[in-house]
Write a protein that holds these residues in place. Structure first.
Motif, PDB file in Angstrom:
ATOM      1  N   GLU A  39       0.531  -0.949   0.658  1.00  0.00           N
ATOM      2  CA  GLU A  39      -0.302   0.075  -0.191  1.00  0.00           C
ATOM      3  C   GLU A  39       1.289   1.505  -0.506  1.00  0.00           C
ATOM      4  N   TYR A  40       2.641   1.209   0.991  1.00  0.00           N
ATOM      5  CA  TYR A  40       3.044   2.707   0.726  1.00  0.00           C
ATOM      6  C   TYR A  40       3.485   2.326  -1.277  1.00  0.00           C
ATOM      7  N   ARG A  41       4.096   1.207  -1.419  1.00  0.00           N
ATOM      8  CA  ARG A  41       4.750   2.029  -2.474  1.00  0.00           C
ATOM      9  C   ARG A  41       3.335   2.361  -3.410  1.00  0.00           C
ATOM     10  N   HIS A  42       2.267   1.346  -3.535  1.00  0.00           N
ATOM     11  CA  HIS A  42       1.297   2.387  -4.110  1.00  0.00           C
ATOM     12  C   HIS A  42       0.923   3.595  -3.576  1.00  0.00           C
ATOM     13  N   LEU A  43       0.309   4.259  -2.657  1.00  0.00           N
ATOM     14  CA  LEU A  43       0.973   5.453  -2.167  1.00  0.00           C
ATOM     15  C   LEU A  43       1.528   6.183  -3.097  1.00  0.00           C
ATOM     16  N   ASP A  44       2.282   5.839  -3.131  1.00  0.00           N
ATOM     17  CA  ASP A  44       4.092   6.611  -3.246  1.00  0.00           C
ATOM     18  C   ASP A  44       4.463   6.857  -5.052  1.00  0.00           C
ATOM     19  N   ALA A  65       0.788  17.803 -12.518  1.00  0.00           N
ATOM     20  CA  ALA A  65       0.842  19.219 -11.651  1.00  0.00           C
ATOM     21  C   ALA A  65       2.092  19.764 -12.966  1.00  0.00           C
ATOM     22  N   LEU A  66       3.146  19.042 -12.615  1.00  0.00           N
ATOM     23  CA  LEU A  66       4.141  19.769 -14.196  1.00  0.00           C
ATOM     24  C   LEU A  66       4.029  19.970 -14.909  1.00  0.00           C
ATOM     25  N   LEU A  82       1.252   6.520  -6.698  1.00  0.00           N
ATOM     26  CA  LEU A  82       0.264   7.383  -7.057  1.00  0.00           C
ATOM     27  C   LEU A  82       0.916   9.350  -7.115  1.00  0.00           C
ATOM     28  N   ARG A  83       1.206   9.476  -5.720  1.00  0.00           N
ATOM     29  CA  ARG A  83       2.190  10.518  -5.514  1.00  0.00           C
ATOM     30  C   ARG A  83       2.984  11.176  -6.715  1.00  0.00           C
ATOM     31  N   ALA A  84       3.585  10.590  -6.607  1.00  0.00           N
ATOM     32  CA  ALA A  84       4.962  10.686  -7.750  1.00  0.00           C
ATOM     33  C   ALA A  84       3.845  11.074  -9.436  1.00  0.00           C
ATOM     34  N   SER A  85       3.046   9.742  -9.627  1.00  0.00           N
ATOM     35  CA  SER A  85       2.107  10.917 -10.432  1.00  0.00           C
ATOM     36  C   SER A  85       0.961  12.022 -11.062  1.00  0.00           C
TER      37      SER A  85
END
Length: 95
Positions: A17-22, A32-33, A24-27
């Motif tokens: 779950e941590y990897r998945h959320l990370d 945004a960029l 998503l965060r990167a995406s």
């Protein structure tokens, strides 16, 4: 989440779950960029300047937005999608 993941390194479900959320965060950061770059190139901000854009289209087409060109329609659709996502985040307590 980071603290929990560090505290329980052998918990496979938590780590997944941590990897998945990370990911998503990167995406979200890349999205945004990309959006910021497009806003810079077009020299207007999608959400902040949406009222000005719609008003300009209303004036240009005498209130008949069905006459908008495909590019203008795509911009309006993108603005609408961003606004919808923003409202959903507000409802979900993200912002």
């Amino acid at each position: 989440m980071t603290k929990a993941a560090k505290a329980h390194p052998k918990n496979k479900v938590l780590q997944a779950e941590y990897r998945h959320l990370d990911e998503l965060r990167a995406s979200y950061v890349w999205d945004a960029l990309d959006t910021a770059e497009i806003e810079y190139l077009q020299q207007w901000r999608f959400l902040e300047d949406k009222g000005d854009f719609i008003q300009a289209m209303m004036l240009k087409y005498d209130g008949d937005l069905s006459k908008c060109k495909n590019e203008e329609k795509a911009k309006a659709d993108y603005i609408e999608a961003l606004e919808s996502a923003k409202q959903q985040e507000i409802r979900n307590g993200v912002r």
